[in-house]
Design a protein around this motif. Structure first.
Motif, short mmCIF file in Angstrom:
data_model
loop_
_atom_site.label_atom_id
_atom_site.label_comp_id
_atom_site.label_asym_id
_atom_site.label_seq_id
_atom_site.Cartn_x
_atom_site.Cartn_y
_atom_site.Cartn_z
N ARG A 38 0.83 -1.19 0.00
CA ARG A 38 0.00 0.00 0.00
C ARG A 38 0.87 1.24 0.00
O ARG A 38 2.01 1.22 0.45
N GLN A 39 0.30 2.31 -0.53
CA GLN A 39 0.99 3.59 -0.54
C GLN A 39 -0.02 4.66 -0.13
O GLN A 39 -0.99 4.91 -0.84
N ALA A 40 0.24 5.27 1.01
CA ALA A 40 -0.60 6.33 1.52
C ALA A 40 -0.06 7.68 1.07
O ALA A 40 1.12 7.81 0.72
N PRO A 41 -0.90 8.71 1.08
CA PRO A 41 -0.43 10.04 0.69
C PRO A 41 0.76 10.48 1.53
O PRO A 41 0.73 10.40 2.76
N GLY A 42 1.82 10.91 0.86
CA GLY A 42 3.00 11.39 1.55
C GLY A 42 3.89 10.31 2.13
O GLY A 42 4.85 10.64 2.83
N LYS A 43 3.61 9.05 1.86
CA LYS A 43 4.40 7.96 2.40
C LYS A 43 4.91 7.06 1.28
O LYS A 43 4.36 7.03 0.19
N GLU A 44 5.97 6.33 1.58
CA GLU A 44 6.50 5.37 0.63
C GLU A 44 5.63 4.12 0.60
O GLU A 44 4.91 3.82 1.55
N ARG A 45 5.71 3.40 -0.50
CA ARG A 45 4.99 2.14 -0.59
C ARG A 45 5.55 1.15 0.43
O ARG A 45 6.77 1.06 0.62
N GLU A 46 4.67 0.42 1.08
CA GLU A 46 5.08 -0.53 2.10
C GLU A 46 4.39 -1.87 1.90
O GLU A 46 3.26 -1.95 1.41
N GLY A 47 5.08 -2.92 2.30
CA GLY A 47 4.48 -4.24 2.27
C GLY A 47 3.47 -4.40 3.39
O GLY A 47 3.68 -3.92 4.50
N LYS A 87 -8.63 1.53 10.24
CA LYS A 87 -8.26 2.79 10.84
C LYS A 87 -8.01 3.83 9.76
O LYS A 87 -7.67 3.48 8.63
N PRO A 88 -8.14 5.10 10.08
CA PRO A 88 -7.84 6.12 9.08
C PRO A 88 -6.45 5.98 8.48
O PRO A 88 -6.26 6.28 7.29
N GLU A 89 -5.48 5.53 9.27
CA GLU A 89 -4.13 5.38 8.75
C GLU A 89 -3.99 4.23 7.76
O GLU A 89 -2.93 4.06 7.16
N ASP A 90 -5.03 3.43 7.60
CA ASP A 90 -5.03 2.40 6.56
C ASP A 90 -5.37 2.96 5.19
O ASP A 90 -5.29 2.24 4.20
N THR A 91 -5.76 4.21 5.14
CA THR A 91 -6.09 4.84 3.87
C THR A 91 -4.88 4.83 2.95
O THR A 91 -3.80 5.31 3.30
#
Length: 123
Positions: A38-47, A87-91
């Motif tokens: 996943r890749q959230a706004p402003g963050k790197e893609r993560e497994g 959670k919102p951070e899962d967006t």
């Protein structure tokens, strides 16, 4: 020629659930491990999660352990990511990828990426 298509994303309230699907096109999915990223706004893609070709081995990032489960139905040539207690951070935009195995690092031997599906967790 390995093509993956994600689906199932959408808008959900905190605490809700979604099930994402990763469908293979043009190849047999059971020959590969499948990872979710996943890749959230402003963050790197993560497994996020990974499942072995047989379904016998799975792994999850610490941030989603106990909330997300990964499974596969090789007869349907599809891998699923069940997301609970969102959670919102899962967006993020969620991607699936074909890999050789799950015991390697998240990005090791990625053979193909899907185009992604948007998951938004918001009130």
């Amino acid at each position: 020629q390995l093509q993956l298509v994600e689906s199932g994303g959408g808008l959900v309230q905190p605490g809700g659930s979604l099930r994402l699907s990763c469908a293979a096109s043009g190849f047999t999915l059971n020959n590969y491990a499948i990872g979710w990223f996943r890749q959230a706004p402003g963050k790197e893609r993560e497994g996020v999660s990974c499942i072995s070709s047989s379904g016998g081995v799975t792994k999850h990032a610490d941030s989603v352990k106990g909330r997300f489960t990964i499974s596969r139905d090789n007869a349907k040539n599809t891998v699923y990511l069940q997301m609970n207690s969102l959670k919102p951070e899962d967006t993020a935009v969620y991607y699936c990828a074909a890999k050789s195995a799950c015991f390697t690092s998240w990005y090791a031997d990625v053979r193909s990426w899907g185009q992604g599906t948007q998951v938004t967790v918001s009130s």
